[in-house]
Design an enzyme around this catalytic site. Structure first.
Site, PDB file in Angstrom:
ATOM      1  N   ASN A  43       0.846  -1.201   0.000  1.00 13.96           N
ATOM      2  CA  ASN A  43       0.000   0.000   0.000  1.00 13.96           C
ATOM      3  C   ASN A  43       0.877   1.246   0.000  1.00 13.96           C
ATOM      4  OD1 ASN A  43       0.590  -0.867   2.720  1.00 13.96           O
ATOM      5  ND2 ASN A  43      -0.952   0.543   3.510  1.00 13.96           N
ATOM      6  N   GLU A  56      -3.125  -4.809  -2.932  1.00 12.15           N
ATOM      7  CA  GLU A  56      -3.589  -5.821  -3.884  1.00 12.15           C
ATOM      8  C   GLU A  56      -3.843  -5.230  -5.265  1.00 12.15           C
ATOM      9  OE1 GLU A  56      -4.957  -4.621  -1.144  1.00 12.15           O
ATOM     10  OE2 GLU A  56      -6.941  -5.480  -0.800  1.00 12.15           O
ATOM     11  N   CYS A  89     -10.741  -3.859   0.613  1.00  9.83           N
ATOM     12  CA  CYS A  89     -11.762  -2.816   0.740  1.00  9.83           C
ATOM     13  C   CYS A  89     -12.739  -2.924  -0.433  1.00  9.83           C
ATOM     14  CB  CYS A  89     -11.101  -1.430   0.771  1.00  9.83           C
ATOM     15  SG  CYS A  89     -10.462  -0.893  -0.828  1.00  9.83           S
ATOM     16  N   CYS A  92     -11.265  -2.234  -3.902  1.00 14.45           N
ATOM     17  CA  CYS A  92     -10.411  -3.335  -4.378  1.00 14.45           C
ATOM     18  C   CYS A  92     -11.254  -4.540  -4.790  1.00 14.45           C
ATOM     19  CB  CYS A  92      -9.399  -3.743  -3.317  1.00 14.45           C
ATOM     20  SG  CYS A  92      -8.054  -2.561  -3.184  1.00 14.45           S
TER      21      CYS A  92
HETATM   22  N1  THU Z   1      -5.231  -1.295   2.573  1.00 15.62           N
HETATM   23  C1  THU Z   1      -4.716  -2.121   1.627  1.00 15.62           C
HETATM   24  O1  THU Z   1      -3.658  -1.862   1.042  1.00 15.62           O
HETATM   25  N2  THU Z   1      -5.395  -3.272   1.352  1.00 15.62           N
HETATM   26  C2  THU Z   1      -6.479  -3.717   2.051  1.00 15.62           C
HETATM   27  O2  THU Z   1      -6.988  -4.797   1.749  1.00 15.62           O
HETATM   28  C3  THU Z   1      -7.051  -2.885   3.132  1.00 15.62           C
HETATM   29  C4  THU Z   1      -6.494  -1.526   3.252  1.00 15.62           C
HETATM   30  C5  THU Z   1      -4.467  -0.104   2.932  1.00 15.62           C
HETATM   31  C6  THU Z   1      -4.991   1.221   2.461  1.00 15.62           C
HETATM   32  C7  THU Z   1      -4.359   2.172   3.471  1.00 15.62           C
HETATM   33  O3  THU Z   1      -3.047   2.480   3.074  1.00 15.62           O
HETATM   34  C8  THU Z   1      -4.274   1.351   4.747  1.00 15.62           C
HETATM   35  O4  THU Z   1      -4.386  -0.009   4.345  1.00 15.62           O
HETATM   36  C9  THU Z   1      -5.326   1.672   5.782  1.00 15.62           C
HETATM   37  O5  THU Z   1      -6.589   1.687   5.205  1.00 15.62           O
END
Ligand code: THU
Length: 133
Positions: A43, A56, A89, A92
């Site tokens: 992320n 992802e 989320c 995604c």
């Molecule tokens: N995040 C992801 O990268 N993938 C997920 O499946 C859930 C959330 C990240 C986005 C943000 O940088 C942090 O987690 C908190 O929401």
């Protein structure tokens, strides 16, 4: 889950590269293709929060950017350092519904809990390409 240990390990390695100064929540992902190529993502946050890219999405966009398509993908791992699993989320889920086959294995882990799922379970009755025909 032994079968997915390689992509889980690579996803945890990718998690180390997360740029998450705001949430301090680190996520890693790894896509495995049927010809055994690995594409990782972490992320990457932004001071304008909405511009954050999830791990992802970064991983699967890497696979697609290298010419792979849904039928070429064996599995995807998504891992985090949180107390609970990082289930994708809503945004995604919509992206994964477009870019993965319905039953492609999605492996989730935070080292304590592991879960095997797929996009059909995560986003049933999704809106997609076939609805626009
Ligand atoms: N995040 C992801 O990268 N993938 C997920 O499946 C859930 C959330 C990240 C986005 C943000 O940088 C942090 O987690 C908190 O929401």
């Amino acid at each position: 889950m032994d079968k997915y240990q390689d992509i889980l390990d690579k996803a945890f390695e990718a998690m180390e590269n997360a740029y998450a100064p705001y949430s301090k929540y680190h996520v890693g992902s790894c896509v495995l293709t049927k010809d055994k190529k690995y594409f990782i993502g972490a992320n990457i946050e932004n001071a304008s929060y909405g511009l954050t890219n999830c791990a992802e999405r970064n991983a699967i966009f890497q696979a697609y950017s290298n010419g792979y398509r849904k039928s070429d993908i064996e599995a995807i791992a998504i891992v985090s350092d949180g107390k609970t699993l990082a289930t994708p989320c809503g945004a995604c889920r919509q992206v994964l519904a477009e870019l993965l086959e319905k039953n492609t294995p999605i492996v989730l882990s935070n080292k304590k809990i592991e879960k095997l799922t797929d996009i059909e379970e995560l986003l049933p009755m999704s809106f997609g390409e076939e609805d626009l025909r």
